[in-house]
Motif scaffolding. Sequence first.
Motif, PDB file in Angstrom:
ATOM      1  N   THR A   1      -0.639   2.434  12.636  1.00 14.59           N
ATOM      2  CA  THR A   1      -0.029   2.680  11.325  1.00 14.59           C
ATOM      3  C   THR A   1      -0.742   1.923  10.207  1.00 14.59           C
ATOM      4  O   THR A   1      -0.254   1.887   9.074  1.00 14.59           O
ATOM      5  N   GLY A   2      -1.901   1.316  10.515  1.00 11.89           N
ATOM      6  CA  GLY A   2      -2.719   0.692   9.468  1.00 11.89           C
ATOM      7  C   GLY A   2      -1.960  -0.344   8.662  1.00 11.89           C
ATOM      8  O   GLY A   2      -1.279  -1.204   9.204  1.00 11.89           O
ATOM      9  N   GLN A   3      -2.053  -0.234   7.334  1.00 16.49           N
ATOM     10  CA  GLN A   3      -1.394  -1.186   6.436  1.00 16.49           C
ATOM     11  C   GLN A   3       0.018  -0.747   6.051  1.00 16.49           C
ATOM     12  O   GLN A   3       0.597  -1.248   5.091  1.00 16.49           O
ATOM     13  N   LEU A   4       0.581   0.179   6.826  1.00 18.00           N
ATOM     14  CA  LEU A   4       1.954   0.619   6.585  1.00 18.00           C
ATOM     15  C   LEU A   4       2.903  -0.534   6.911  1.00 18.00           C
ATOM     16  O   LEU A   4       2.815  -1.134   7.986  1.00 18.00           O
ATOM     17  N   SER A   5       3.809  -0.861   5.990  1.00 19.38           N
ATOM     18  CA  SER A   5       4.724  -1.987   6.184  1.00 19.38           C
ATOM     19  C   SER A   5       5.971  -1.546   6.938  1.00 19.38           C
ATOM     20  O   SER A   5       6.694  -0.646   6.504  1.00 19.38           O
ATOM     21  N   ALA A   6       6.232  -2.188   8.080  1.00 16.13           N
ATOM     22  CA  ALA A   6       7.412  -1.863   8.875  1.00 16.13           C
ATOM     23  C   ALA A   6       8.693  -2.137   8.089  1.00 16.13           C
ATOM     24  O   ALA A   6       9.659  -1.356   8.158  1.00 16.13           O
ATOM     25  N   ILE A   7       8.712  -3.234   7.334  1.00 16.77           N
ATOM     26  CA  ILE A   7       9.913  -3.581   6.553  1.00 16.77           C
ATOM     27  C   ILE A   7      10.235  -2.470   5.564  1.00 16.77           C
ATOM     28  O   ILE A   7      11.381  -2.017   5.459  1.00 16.77           O
ATOM     29  N   SER A   8       9.228  -2.008   4.835  1.00 21.64           N
ATOM     30  CA  SER A   8       9.434  -0.949   3.849  1.00 21.64           C
ATOM     31  C   SER A   8       9.901   0.343   4.511  1.00 21.64           C
ATOM     32  O   SER A   8      10.798   1.028   4.015  1.00 21.64           O
ATOM     33  N   VAL A   9       9.291   0.673   5.650  1.00 23.82           N
ATOM     34  CA  VAL A   9       9.649   1.913   6.354  1.00 23.82           C
ATOM     35  C   VAL A   9      11.116   1.892   6.783  1.00 23.82           C
ATOM     36  O   VAL A   9      11.858   2.852   6.575  1.00 23.82           O
ATOM     37  N   PHE A  10      11.561   0.781   7.379  1.00 24.65           N
ATOM     38  CA  PHE A  10      12.937   0.707   7.872  1.00 24.65           C
ATOM     39  C   PHE A  10      13.952   0.635   6.723  1.00 24.65           C
ATOM     40  O   PHE A  10      15.057   1.181   6.830  1.00 24.65           O
TER      41      PHE A  10
ATOM     42  N   VAL B   1      14.686  -2.464  -5.419  1.00 24.68           N
ATOM     43  CA  VAL B   1      13.816  -3.277  -6.273  1.00 24.68           C
ATOM     44  C   VAL B   1      12.714  -3.928  -5.437  1.00 24.68           C
ATOM     45  O   VAL B   1      11.598  -4.158  -5.912  1.00 24.68           O
ATOM     46  N   LEU B   2      13.026  -4.197  -4.164  1.00 25.97           N
ATOM     47  CA  LEU B   2      12.079  -4.906  -3.300  1.00 25.97           C
ATOM     48  C   LEU B   2      11.606  -4.083  -2.108  1.00 25.97           C
ATOM     49  O   LEU B   2      10.794  -4.562  -1.318  1.00 25.97           O
ATOM     50  N   VAL B   3      12.129  -2.846  -1.968  1.00 24.09           N
ATOM     51  CA  VAL B   3      11.907  -2.112  -0.721  1.00 24.09           C
ATOM     52  C   VAL B   3      10.432  -1.865  -0.408  1.00 24.09           C
ATOM     53  O   VAL B   3      10.014  -1.918   0.750  1.00 24.09           O
ATOM     54  N   LYS B   4       9.623  -1.612  -1.427  1.00 25.54           N
ATOM     55  CA  LYS B   4       8.201  -1.356  -1.178  1.00 25.54           C
ATOM     56  C   LYS B   4       7.305  -2.543  -1.528  1.00 25.54           C
ATOM     57  O   LYS B   4       6.084  -2.456  -1.412  1.00 25.54           O
TER      58      LYS B   4
END
Length: 253
Positions: A189-198, A62-65
Motif C-alpha cells: 500500500t506504499g505511503q497509504l496511511s492506515a490511520i487515515s484509511v480506517f 480535521v485530522l483524518v488525512k
Amino acid sequence: MAASEKAVSASFMEPFKDILVNYLMPEKCYDEFFLNFNFLHVDCLKIIISKGLGIGIILGSVLVKLPQILKVIGAKSAEGLSFKSVMLELLAITGTMAYSIAKSFPFSAWGEALFLMLQTVTIGFLIQHYKGSTVKGLGFLVIYFCLVAVLISPLTPMSVVTTMQASNMPAIIFGRLIQAGTNYRNGHTGQLSAISVFLLFGGSLARIFTTVQETGDSLMALSYIISSCCNGLIAAQVLYYWNVSPAVKKKAE
C-alpha cells in the motif's frame, strides 16, 4: 415531578440551554431531558446521537488525512498513491459539499466534506510535487478552487449540483477501485496511511445514520453506503499488506 423540582432543574441548566438547543437538540428535547427527566425519549435520543456523531465526524475530519499528509512529506515520496483516485475522490467530496450547501442542510450533516476537501487537495498537490511537477500541482490548486467557487455560488443551477451528487457513486467506486488496483499491482500500500484509511471507513459508516436522521436524503445516504463499502475494501488491503513495505517488496523481487 413537582413544580419546585422542575424549577430547580431549569435554573441549574439555564446557562447551558443555548448551547444545547443550538447545537445538539431541539427545545422540545431539552424539555424532555432536563425538565421532565425523560431520558429514554426515543426520537430525542436519535436526534442527540445523530448530532453527536455528526459533530464527532467533523472534528475527526480535521485530522483524518493529516497522518497521510505527514507520511508523504516525511518519506518525500507519494509512491503507491494514485492521482486519478485523488481526483475522483475530490469530485465526490465537492459534489457532496455543493449539494449540501444548495439544499441548506445543517453543517453537522456535511461539515467534514469541507475539511476532507482541503486535505485531499493537499495530497493531490503533494503527489504532483514529489513527481517533479510542482508547477502542474500549483495549476491544479488554482483551477480546482476556482471551480469550487463557481459551484457553491448562485450561478450554478440546482440541476447541475444534483447531477454532481448523483455522479458521486461512480466516482467513489472508480476512485477506490483505481487505488485498490494500484495496491494490488504494487503488492503493497506504499505511503497509504492506515490511520487515515480506517478513520475514513469509520466516518463513512457513521454518516449513513446521521444522513438518514438529519437530512432524510436518500441520494446522500446511498452515496455514504457505497463509500463505506469502497473504503472497507481499501481497509482490508491495508490489513492484508500490513507487513509488506515497498522496500521489502523490492528486495523480494
